[in-house]
Design a protein around this motif. Structure first.
Motif, PDB file in Angstrom:
ATOM      1  N   ALA A  78       0.820  -1.220   0.000  1.00  0.00           N
ATOM      2  CA  ALA A  78       0.000   0.000   0.000  1.00  0.00           C
ATOM      3  C   ALA A  78       0.851   1.267   0.000  1.00  0.00           C
ATOM      4  N   SER A  79       2.037   1.197   0.593  1.00  0.00           N
ATOM      5  CA  SER A  79       2.867   2.399   0.715  1.00  0.00           C
ATOM      6  C   SER A  79       3.283   2.972  -0.636  1.00  0.00           C
ATOM      7  N   TYR A  80       3.266   2.136  -1.665  1.00  0.00           N
ATOM      8  CA  TYR A  80       3.694   2.628  -2.977  1.00  0.00           C
ATOM      9  C   TYR A  80       2.750   3.689  -3.536  1.00  0.00           C
ATOM     10  N   GLY A  81       1.502   3.700  -3.118  1.00  0.00           N
ATOM     11  CA  GLY A  81       0.567   4.708  -3.619  1.00  0.00           C
ATOM     12  C   GLY A  81       1.049   6.113  -3.294  1.00  0.00           C
ATOM     13  N   GLU A  82       1.356   6.350  -2.030  1.00  0.00           N
ATOM     14  CA  GLU A  82       1.830   7.669  -1.598  1.00  0.00           C
ATOM     15  C   GLU A  82       3.243   7.942  -2.099  1.00  0.00           C
ATOM     16  N   ARG A  83       4.062   6.876  -2.163  1.00  0.00           N
ATOM     17  CA  ARG A  83       5.441   7.100  -2.620  1.00  0.00           C
ATOM     18  C   ARG A  83       5.444   7.510  -4.087  1.00  0.00           C
ATOM     19  N   LEU A  84       4.556   6.939  -4.881  1.00  0.00           N
ATOM     20  CA  LEU A  84       4.485   7.307  -6.296  1.00  0.00           C
ATOM     21  C   LEU A  84       3.869   8.694  -6.479  1.00  0.00           C
ATOM     22  N   SER A  85       2.788   8.980  -5.777  1.00  0.00           N
ATOM     23  CA  SER A  85       2.119  10.278  -5.997  1.00  0.00           C
ATOM     24  C   SER A  85       3.037  11.434  -5.602  1.00  0.00           C
ATOM     25  N   THR A  86       3.777  11.271  -4.488  1.00  0.00           N
ATOM     26  CA  THR A  86       4.640  12.374  -4.049  1.00  0.00           C
ATOM     27  C   THR A  86       5.882  12.495  -4.928  1.00  0.00           C
ATOM     28  N   LEU A  87       6.345  11.365  -5.453  1.00  0.00           N
ATOM     29  CA  LEU A  87       7.480  11.406  -6.383  1.00  0.00           C
ATOM     30  C   LEU A  87       7.128  12.304  -7.573  1.00  0.00           C
ATOM     31  N   ILE A  88       5.925  12.103  -8.089  1.00  0.00           N
ATOM     32  CA  ILE A  88       5.490  12.883  -9.248  1.00  0.00           C
ATOM     33  C   ILE A  88       5.209  14.334  -8.854  1.00  0.00           C
ATOM     34  N   LEU A  89       4.505  14.510  -7.737  1.00  0.00           N
ATOM     35  CA  LEU A  89       4.144  15.876  -7.335  1.00  0.00           C
ATOM     36  C   LEU A  89       5.399  16.730  -7.112  1.00  0.00           C
ATOM     37  N   ALA A  90       6.393  16.178  -6.426  1.00  0.00           N
ATOM     38  CA  ALA A  90       7.608  16.964  -6.157  1.00  0.00           C
ATOM     39  C   ALA A  90       8.306  17.334  -7.462  1.00  0.00           C
ATOM     40  N   ALA A  91       8.392  16.380  -8.390  1.00  0.00           N
ATOM     41  CA  ALA A  91       9.045  16.672  -9.673  1.00  0.00           C
ATOM     42  C   ALA A  91       8.251  17.719 -10.454  1.00  0.00           C
ATOM     43  N   ALA A  92       6.921  17.604 -10.399  1.00  0.00           N
ATOM     44  CA  ALA A  92       6.075  18.558 -11.119  1.00  0.00           C
ATOM     45  C   ALA A  92       6.200  19.959 -10.510  1.00  0.00           C
ATOM     46  N   MET A  93       6.350  20.024  -9.195  1.00  0.00           N
ATOM     47  CA  MET A  93       6.533  21.334  -8.554  1.00  0.00           C
ATOM     48  C   MET A  93       7.835  21.972  -9.016  1.00  0.00           C
ATOM     49  N   ARG A  94       8.902  21.167  -9.081  1.00  0.00           N
ATOM     50  CA  ARG A  94      10.189  21.717  -9.550  1.00  0.00           C
ATOM     51  C   ARG A  94      10.067  22.185 -10.993  1.00  0.00           C
ATOM     52  N   GLU A  95       9.392  21.399 -11.808  1.00  0.00           N
ATOM     53  CA  GLU A  95       9.180  21.771 -13.212  1.00  0.00           C
ATOM     54  C   GLU A  95       8.437  23.112 -13.298  1.00  0.00           C
ATOM     55  N   ALA A  96       7.545  23.351 -12.329  1.00  0.00           N
ATOM     56  CA  ALA A  96       6.757  24.589 -12.325  1.00  0.00           C
ATOM     57  C   ALA A  96       7.472  25.710 -11.568  1.00  0.00           C
ATOM     58  N   GLY A  97       8.738  25.500 -11.251  1.00  0.00           N
ATOM     59  CA  GLY A  97       9.532  26.585 -10.671  1.00  0.00           C
ATOM     60  C   GLY A  97       9.505  26.674  -9.156  1.00  0.00           C
ATOM     61  N   LEU A  98       8.942  25.672  -8.476  1.00  0.00           N
ATOM     62  CA  LEU A  98       8.963  25.669  -7.015  1.00  0.00           C
ATOM     63  C   LEU A  98      10.095  24.757  -6.561  1.00  0.00           C
ATOM     64  N   ASP A  99      10.821  25.196  -5.540  1.00  0.00           N
ATOM     65  CA  ASP A  99      11.956  24.422  -5.047  1.00  0.00           C
ATOM     66  C   ASP A  99      11.445  23.340  -4.093  1.00  0.00           C
TER      67      ASP A  99
END
Ligand code: ASP
Ligand code: MG
Length: 454
Positions: free
Chosen positions: A123-144
């Motif tokens: 079950a832990s992979y759900g949150e690990r995957l969503s946050t992996l993507i969200l953090a990368a997407a935030m950096r792509e959008a200029g947030l550190d």
């Protein structure tokens, strides 16, 4: 510093995550820590995959994993991160997680076992995957943004699938890992729902546990506020399906939220925000899909006491069964209640409302799976009647304390309707009674008019 928690529907796909990023950007000056759930339905799917594998249907499990979990995450990632090499790096990391999941499912199929411990790891992979993507997407959008693994600082006991955080062990780790990130002006992004034992074995805090994670992190770091971003505007005066002009409540107390939670004011489960409430940290509920809405604040105490005689909300719950139990043997009188509750306890059925007299007890249940067995056990020492298709109506508000006029007004507004089992909890902030299910719309509309539209 604030904690911003985004639920499953807030991160369900690329478009939703883009919303999240803009919401976080606007709060940047407040030093947010971002906590996210798995994408909507992913936790259910992962659990389903694990069950299929352990039941020997490995092919179905792997197919489900590929068609939903793999597809949704790869798709969102590809839409959100288009710069190279970031995009390839992200997709590789996602594939790495997915390959681990495939191996885990294979292992479950071979072993034919599914322990709570294995279930938590899957079950832990759900949150690990969503946050992996969200953090990368935030950096792509200029947030550190900096991704932090919650398992390094949410330390729990080893009651897998419903672990409890060990606050003393977690606090120094949370500070050591999260504060430096905030101090250099970056935004920590971490997983809700998951933690680890002191030995580093993955645990989860129970279904829906991401709110709990947000409250724990807020409490560990003495946050100024915790924001729960979900898919409803907040807590309303009543169900908008029955009263379309029901109003959004600006604030409720923790006690009021707890009373309302049972009635499916499905915003959050109050016990999950207890760590924050105990530290007097306000919790706000906001709508990711409607960020302009002012939301509802939940606090330990009212900033200004509500004027006596005012209500906060009118809730109801349908599908209630009333059981009336009449004592047949006076001799048993002193042990009557004990005998009754022993029966409900044995059948793991929880009792909600209760009204008693010297010779009879009326109570309500909403779980009728064991009703027949319960009734036949009760009939061994009492006479029993059962009324189905009832509803509980509940008036809630701190302003009801010591104000008897409320009951008179409420019952006056519905004087032609048959009610019973009137009861008031020890907290004195609720007044509940039973009506026939068919009367619910009339009762709710009239009470709302009486208390909120005058
Ligand atoms: N993803 C977990 C669940 O669905 C935790 C959460 O969403 O709060 O139960
Ligand atoms: Mg969820």
């Amino acid at each position: 510093m604030i904690v911003m928690k985004f639920g499953g529907t807030s991160v369900e796909d690329a478009a939703a995550m883009r919303q999240v990023i803009e919401i976080v950007r606007r709060k940047r000056a407040l030093s947010p820590i971002v906590v996210a759930s798995a994408m909507a339905k992913i936790t259910d799917t992962l659990i389903r995959c694990a069950q299929l594998a352990h039941q020997g249907h490995e092919d179905d499990a792997q197919r489900l994993l590929n068609e939903t979990v793999a597809a949704r995450h790869r798709d969102a990632a590809a839409q959100l991160v288009t710069t190279e090499p970031q995009r390839s790096v992200l997709l590789e990391r996602i594939d790495h997680h997915l390959n681990e999941l495939r191996t885990l499912l294979h292992g479950l199929a071979i072993l034919g076992e599914l322990s709570p411990r294995s279930l938590d790891t899957v079950a832990s992979y759900g949150e690990r995957l969503s946050t992996l993507i969200l953090a990368a997407a935030m950096r792509e959008a200029g947030l550190d943004a900096e991704l932090l693994d919650a398992r390094q600082f949410i330390i729990t006991d080893d009651r897998f699938t419903k672990a409890t955080p060990l606050m003393d062990l977690s606090a120094p780790r949370a500070r050591a890992l999260l504060l430096p990130v905030l101090h250099r002006g970056a935004i920590p992004v971490t997983q809700g729902f998951i933690g680890a034992t002191p030995h580093g074995i993955t645990t989860t805090l129970g279904r829906g546990g991401s709110d709990y994670s947000a409250a724990i992190i807020g409490a560990l770091l003495d946050a100024d506020a915790i924001e729960i971003w979900t898919d409803v505007d907040g807590i309303l005066t009543t169900d908008p399906k029955l009263v379309p002009h029901a109003r959004l409540l600006e604030s409720v107390t923790f006690q009021e939220a707890a009373e309302l939670a049972y009635f499916g004011a499905k915003v959050l489960h109050p016990s999950t925000i207890l760590p924050a409430v105990e530290k007097n940290i306000p919790v706000y509920v906001y709508n990711t899909k409607n960020p302009k809405s002012p939301g509802t604040r939940i606090t330990a105490r009212e900033a200004q006491p509500t004027p006596p005689g005012t209500l906060k909300a009118i809730a109801y719950k349908q599908g209630i069964t009333v059981i009336n139990i009449y004592s047949t043997r006076m001799l048993l009188a002193h042990g009557f209640l004990h005998a009754i509750f022993e029966v409900f306890d044995r059948f793991e059925t929880s009792v909600d409302l209760l009204a008693t007299s010297e010779v009879s007890v009326s109570l309500t249940i909403d779980d009728t799976r064991h009703l027949d067995k319960i009734v036949s056990e009760l009939q061994k020492f009492s006479t029993v009647t059962v009324e189905r298709e009832r509803a509980i109506i509940c008036l809630v508000g701190e302003g009801m304390k010591h104000t008897p006029g409320i009951a008179a007004r409420a019952f006056g507004a519905i004087r032609d309707i048959n009610i019973n089992m009137i009861s008031q909890g020890a907290s004195e902030i609720n007044l509940s009674f039973i009506v026939h299910e068919a009367d619910v719309p009339t009762v709710i509309q009239r009470l709302h008019r009486e208390f909120f539209e005058r």
